[in-house]
Design a protein around this motif. Structure first.
Motif, PDB file in Angstrom:
ATOM      1  N   ALA A  13      -3.954  -8.326  -7.314  1.00 56.66           N
ATOM      2  CA  ALA A  13      -4.074  -7.094  -8.107  1.00 56.66           C
ATOM      3  C   ALA A  13      -2.760  -6.314  -8.020  1.00 56.66           C
ATOM      4  O   ALA A  13      -2.072  -6.371  -6.998  1.00 56.66           O
ATOM      5  CB  ALA A  13      -5.230  -6.243  -7.595  1.00 56.66           C
ATOM      6  N   PRO A  14      -2.387  -5.593  -9.091  1.00 52.90           N
ATOM      7  CA  PRO A  14      -1.119  -4.860  -9.086  1.00 52.90           C
ATOM      8  C   PRO A  14      -1.024  -3.880  -7.925  1.00 52.90           C
ATOM      9  O   PRO A  14      -1.987  -3.183  -7.619  1.00 52.90           O
ATOM     10  CB  PRO A  14      -1.141  -4.108 -10.426  1.00 52.90           C
ATOM     11  CG  PRO A  14      -2.103  -4.869 -11.277  1.00 52.90           C
ATOM     12  CD  PRO A  14      -3.123  -5.452 -10.350  1.00 52.90           C
ATOM     13  N   ASN A  15       0.143  -3.863  -7.275  1.00 50.35           N
ATOM     14  CA  ASN A  15       0.346  -3.008  -6.102  1.00 50.35           C
ATOM     15  C   ASN A  15       1.804  -2.548  -6.090  1.00 50.35           C
ATOM     16  O   ASN A  15       2.600  -2.953  -5.249  1.00 50.35           O
ATOM     17  CB  ASN A  15       0.005  -3.801  -4.834  1.00 50.35           C
ATOM     18  CG  ASN A  15       0.060  -2.965  -3.581  1.00 50.35           C
ATOM     19  OD1 ASN A  15      -0.140  -1.750  -3.618  1.00 50.35           O
ATOM     20  ND2 ASN A  15       0.337  -3.604  -2.459  1.00 50.35           N
ATOM     21  N   PRO A  16       2.176  -1.710  -7.074  1.00 48.42           N
ATOM     22  CA  PRO A  16       3.597  -1.350  -7.217  1.00 48.42           C
ATOM     23  C   PRO A  16       4.146  -0.606  -6.008  1.00 48.42           C
ATOM     24  O   PRO A  16       3.501   0.296  -5.467  1.00 48.42           O
ATOM     25  CB  PRO A  16       3.622  -0.468  -8.472  1.00 48.42           C
ATOM     26  CG  PRO A  16       2.207  -0.036  -8.683  1.00 48.42           C
ATOM     27  CD  PRO A  16       1.328  -1.084  -8.083  1.00 48.42           C
ATOM     28  N   VAL A  91      -0.118   5.302   5.135  1.00 49.71           N
ATOM     29  CA  VAL A  91       0.059   6.697   4.711  1.00 49.71           C
ATOM     30  C   VAL A  91      -0.090   6.881   3.211  1.00 49.71           C
ATOM     31  O   VAL A  91      -0.391   7.979   2.756  1.00 49.71           O
ATOM     32  CB  VAL A  91       1.432   7.287   5.125  1.00 49.71           C
ATOM     33  CG1 VAL A  91       1.502   7.534   6.606  1.00 49.71           C
ATOM     34  CG2 VAL A  91       2.572   6.419   4.648  1.00 49.71           C
ATOM     35  N   ALA A  92       0.133   5.835   2.440  1.00 50.60           N
ATOM     36  CA  ALA A  92       0.076   5.967   0.984  1.00 50.60           C
ATOM     37  C   ALA A  92      -0.230   4.616   0.359  1.00 50.60           C
ATOM     38  O   ALA A  92       0.055   3.570   0.951  1.00 50.60           O
ATOM     39  CB  ALA A  92       1.408   6.496   0.448  1.00 50.60           C
ATOM     40  N   ASP A  93      -0.786   4.643  -0.837  1.00 52.68           N
ATOM     41  CA  ASP A  93      -0.967   3.402  -1.599  1.00 52.68           C
ATOM     42  C   ASP A  93       0.404   2.865  -1.973  1.00 52.68           C
ATOM     43  O   ASP A  93       1.326   3.631  -2.240  1.00 52.68           O
ATOM     44  CB  ASP A  93      -1.760   3.672  -2.885  1.00 52.68           C
ATOM     45  CG  ASP A  93      -3.234   3.937  -2.599  1.00 52.68           C
ATOM     46  OD1 ASP A  93      -3.692   3.636  -1.486  1.00 52.68           O
ATOM     47  OD2 ASP A  93      -3.909   4.452  -3.508  1.00 52.68           O
ATOM     48  N   GLY A  94       0.545   1.584  -1.980  1.00 52.69           N
ATOM     49  CA  GLY A  94       1.777   0.977  -2.476  1.00 52.69           C
ATOM     50  C   GLY A  94       2.820   0.693  -1.421  1.00 52.69           C
ATOM     51  O   GLY A  94       3.735  -0.087  -1.672  1.00 52.69           O
ATOM     52  N   VAL A  95       2.741   1.308  -0.245  1.00 55.11           N
ATOM     53  CA  VAL A  95       3.780   1.057   0.766  1.00 55.11           C
ATOM     54  C   VAL A  95       3.517  -0.218   1.561  1.00 55.11           C
ATOM     55  O   VAL A  95       4.430  -0.772   2.174  1.00 55.11           O
ATOM     56  CB  VAL A  95       3.977   2.247   1.746  1.00 55.11           C
ATOM     57  CG1 VAL A  95       4.485   3.471   0.996  1.00 55.11           C
ATOM     58  CG2 VAL A  95       2.724   2.553   2.524  1.00 55.11           C
ATOM     59  N   VAL A  96       2.255  -0.681   1.549  1.00 52.67           N
ATOM     60  CA  VAL A  96       1.903  -1.901   2.276  1.00 52.67           C
ATOM     61  C   VAL A  96       1.507  -2.981   1.269  1.00 52.67           C
ATOM     62  O   VAL A  96       0.743  -2.713   0.332  1.00 52.67           O
ATOM     63  CB  VAL A  96       0.749  -1.628   3.274  1.00 52.67           C
ATOM     64  CG1 VAL A  96       0.191  -2.934   3.841  1.00 52.67           C
ATOM     65  CG2 VAL A  96       1.233  -0.740   4.411  1.00 52.67           C
ATOM     66  N   GLY A  97       2.048  -4.191   1.470  1.00 50.05           N
ATOM     67  CA  GLY A  97       1.682  -5.331   0.638  1.00 50.05           C
ATOM     68  C   GLY A  97       0.632  -6.182   1.341  1.00 50.05           C
ATOM     69  O   GLY A  97       0.582  -6.233   2.573  1.00 50.05           O
ATOM     70  N   TYR A  98      -0.220  -6.869   0.558  1.00 53.40           N
ATOM     71  CA  TYR A  98      -1.336  -7.644   1.091  1.00 53.40           C
ATOM     72  C   TYR A  98      -1.235  -9.072   0.578  1.00 53.40           C
ATOM     73  O   TYR A  98      -1.062  -9.290  -0.620  1.00 53.40           O
ATOM     74  CB  TYR A  98      -2.668  -7.027   0.647  1.00 53.40           C
ATOM     75  CG  TYR A  98      -2.846  -5.606   1.147  1.00 53.40           C
ATOM     76  CD1 TYR A  98      -3.545  -5.348   2.323  1.00 53.40           C
ATOM     77  CD2 TYR A  98      -2.297  -4.537   0.454  1.00 53.40           C
ATOM     78  CE1 TYR A  98      -3.699  -4.050   2.794  1.00 53.40           C
ATOM     79  CE2 TYR A  98      -2.434  -3.226   0.913  1.00 53.40           C
ATOM     80  CZ  TYR A  98      -3.136  -2.997   2.086  1.00 53.40           C
ATOM     81  OH  TYR A  98      -3.275  -1.728   2.552  1.00 53.40           O
ATOM     82  N   HIS A  99      -1.345 -10.048   1.497  1.00 49.32           N
ATOM     83  CA  HIS A  99      -1.139 -11.440   1.114  1.00 49.32           C
ATOM     84  C   HIS A  99      -2.145 -12.325   1.846  1.00 49.32           C
ATOM     85  O   HIS A  99      -2.286 -12.212   3.065  1.00 49.32           O
ATOM     86  CB  HIS A  99       0.279 -11.888   1.499  1.00 49.32           C
ATOM     87  CG  HIS A  99       1.337 -10.897   1.107  1.00 49.32           C
ATOM     88  ND1 HIS A  99       1.926 -10.889  -0.132  1.00 49.32           N
ATOM     89  CD2 HIS A  99       1.863  -9.838   1.791  1.00 49.32           C
ATOM     90  CE1 HIS A  99       2.794  -9.874  -0.193  1.00 49.32           C
ATOM     91  NE2 HIS A  99       2.778  -9.232   0.962  1.00 49.32           N
ATOM     92  N   ALA A 100      -2.804 -13.217   1.113  1.00 51.81           N
ATOM     93  CA  ALA A 100      -3.704 -14.180   1.749  1.00 51.81           C
ATOM     94  C   ALA A 100      -2.888 -15.060   2.685  1.00 51.81           C
ATOM     95  O   ALA A 100      -1.811 -15.529   2.329  1.00 51.81           O
ATOM     96  CB  ALA A 100      -4.389 -15.032   0.697  1.00 51.81           C
TER      97      ALA A 100
END
Ligand code: FE
Length: 147
Positions: A13-16, A91-100
Motif C-alpha cells: 500500500a502507498p506509504n510516501p 512519531v508520524a505516518d510515512g517515516v517508517v517503511g514496512y516490508h514482508a
C-alpha cells in the motif's frame, strides 16, 4: 497505525516518505561505526540486552542513526523484556517503511527508515494498547535526541 494497516503497507500500500536521503555504501561506511553499518545498512541484528537504551525512558525523541529523521518518541517506549528498545508507534505516518520478511523460516514484518532505508528491526502484533503494536528496534539504528 494498527496491525491491519501494517499488513497493508507490507503488501505494498502507498506509504510516501516525507523526504528521501540516498547515499552509497561507501558514504554510509564513512559516516557510521562498523556495528551501526552492519545493523542499519546490512539488516543485521544486535545482541539482545547489548544497549542501555532498552532501559532508558527519559523524555525525548529517537532519530534514525543514519539520516536523523525523527522516528519514535519516548512517550510510546515500553519495557518489552526482549532486550531491544520497543515502541508502540512511530512519531508520524510515512517515516517508517514496512516490508514482508520471510527470512530465517519466519513470517515477519521488517521496519525500515522510510527516508534512507536503514534497517530498524521488526514490528509484531503483541504490543500494548492503544496500538497493540510492538516495534522491536535495534538501538544501533537509533540516536536519542533531546525533545
Ligand atoms: Fe534514515
Amino acid at each position: 497505525m494498527d496491525w491491519r494497516e501494517v499488513i497493508a503497507l507490507a503488501q505494498g500500500a502507498p506509504n510516501p516518505a516525507p523526504r528521501r536521503v540516498e547515499k552509497s555504501d561507501e558514504e554510509w561506511r564513512a559516516q557510521l561505526t562498523p556495528d551501526q553499518f552492519a545493523v542499519a545498512r546490512q539488516a543485521g541484528t544486535e545482541r539482545p540486552f547489548s544497549s542501555q537504551m532498552c532501559s532508558l525512558f527519559q523524555p525525548g525523541l529517537y532519530a534514525c542513526a543514519c539520516c536523523g529523521t525523527e522516528l519514535f518518541d519516548s512517550s510510546s517506549k515500553f519495557e518489552s523484556g526482549t532486550g531491544w528498545p520497543s515502541f508502540g508507534a512511530p512519531v508520524a505516518d510515512g517515516v517508517v517503511g514496512y516490508h514482508a520478511d520471510n527470512s530465517h523460516g519466519m513470517v515477519r514484518v521488517e521496519v525500515t527508515c522510510n527516508v534512507c532505508d536503514a534497517h530498524l528491526g521488526h514490528v509484531f502484533p503483541d504490543g500494548p494498547e492503544p496500538t497493540g503494536l510492538r516495534y522491536c528496534i535495534n538501538a544501533l539504528s537509533l540516536e536519542k535526541i533531546a525533545s
